[in-house]
Design a protein around this motif. Structure first.
Motif, PDB file in Angstrom:
ATOM      1  N   GLU A 183       0.894  -0.793   0.371  1.00  0.00           N
ATOM      2  CA  GLU A 183       0.044  -0.157   0.508  1.00  0.00           C
ATOM      3  C   GLU A 183       0.844   1.343   0.336  1.00  0.00           C
TER       4      GLU A 183
ATOM      5  N   GLU B 298      -1.004   6.419   2.623  1.00  0.00           N
ATOM      6  CA  GLU B 298      -1.600   7.402   2.679  1.00  0.00           C
ATOM      7  C   GLU B 298      -1.782   8.979   2.100  1.00  0.00           C
TER       8      GLU B 298
ATOM      9  N   TRP C 191      -4.434  -0.787  -5.182  1.00  0.00           N
ATOM     10  CA  TRP C 191      -4.763   0.775  -4.548  1.00  0.00           C
ATOM     11  C   TRP C 191      -3.418   1.493  -3.604  1.00  0.00           C
TER      12      TRP C 191
ATOM     13  N   GLY D  39      -5.278   5.789  -1.532  1.00  0.00           N
ATOM     14  CA  GLY D  39      -7.340   5.875  -0.921  1.00  0.00           C
ATOM     15  C   GLY D  39      -7.684   5.530  -2.224  1.00  0.00           C
TER      16      GLY D  39
ATOM     17  N   HIS E 274      -8.614   4.662  -5.895  1.00  0.00           N
ATOM     18  CA  HIS E 274      -8.610   2.950  -7.019  1.00  0.00           C
ATOM     19  C   HIS E 274      -7.489   2.448  -7.726  1.00  0.00           C
TER      20      HIS E 274
ATOM     21  N   ARG F   9      -9.383   0.076 -10.073  1.00  0.00           N
ATOM     22  CA  ARG F   9     -10.406   0.206 -11.740  1.00  0.00           C
ATOM     23  C   ARG F   9      -9.626   1.507 -12.798  1.00  0.00           C
TER      24      ARG F   9
ATOM     25  N   GLU G 152     -11.501   6.218  -8.097  1.00  0.00           N
ATOM     26  CA  GLU G 152     -12.492   6.111  -6.885  1.00  0.00           C
ATOM     27  C   GLU G 152     -11.739   6.052  -5.800  1.00  0.00           C
ATOM     28  N   ILE G 153     -12.192   6.721  -4.678  1.00  0.00           N
ATOM     29  CA  ILE G 153     -11.115   7.301  -3.712  1.00  0.00           C
ATOM     30  C   ILE G 153     -11.869   6.533  -2.700  1.00  0.00           C
ATOM     31  N   ARG G 154     -10.489   5.369  -1.238  1.00  0.00           N
ATOM     32  CA  ARG G 154     -10.945   5.212  -0.063  1.00  0.00           C
ATOM     33  C   ARG G 154     -10.817   6.367   0.777  1.00  0.00           C
ATOM     34  N   SER G 155     -11.686   6.584   1.399  1.00  0.00           N
ATOM     35  CA  SER G 155     -11.040   8.246   2.957  1.00  0.00           C
ATOM     36  C   SER G 155     -10.498   6.770   4.287  1.00  0.00           C
TER      37      SER G 155
END
Length: 131
Positions: free
Chosen positions: A7, A10, A88, A91, A93, A96, A128-131
């Motif tokens: 990963e 962040e 990822w 954060g 994607h 995608r 697409e964003i992961r919070s």
């Protein structure tokens, strides 16, 4: 090129956040400036994230301008950077985005050099964003 494994850290600098927001609004030309600032300021291989998104946006902009050859050329460049990233990253994607680029490229090729007037811009998905 050093590949990022696992990963990505962040945190995203403000310039990249602005660029990503502009990208997600479909303002690809405007996003370029901010993503370039983030890319040039990032010393680590995390810069691949910023330049990959930047290149995807440039490809989409070429499609909007009906530049077939430019779009395909920049999609290939975007892949070169995005393929260095995990699914990822910070954060975002990335898997995608790579799939979105595949669909966009397939449609560009299907339409051909004189058919981009018929390109369906709903294929330009926001990141697409992961919070």
């Amino acid at each position: 090129m050093a590949m990022i494994t696992g990963e990505c850290p962040e945190s995203i600098p403000e310039e990249a956040q602005i660029g990503i927001n502009l990208f997600n609004q479909g303002k690809f030309f405007e996003a370029h400036e901010y993503l370039e600032l983030a890319w040039r300021a990032e010393p680590s291989s995390k810069r691949f994230l910023y330049i990959g998104i930047l290149q995807a946006g440039v490809a989409y902009y070429h499609i909007q301008r009906r530049n077939y050859r430019g779009a395909l050329k920049v999609i290939a460049r975007a892949r070169r950077w995005l393929n260095q990233l995990p699914a990822w990253c910070s954060g975002v994607h990335i898997a995608r985005l790579r799939a979105d680029l595949d669909a966009v490229e397939a449609e560009v090729r299907r339409l051909g050099p004189h058919g981009l007037d018929c390109f369906d811009e709903t294929l330009f998905h926001p990141l697409e964003i992961r919070s």
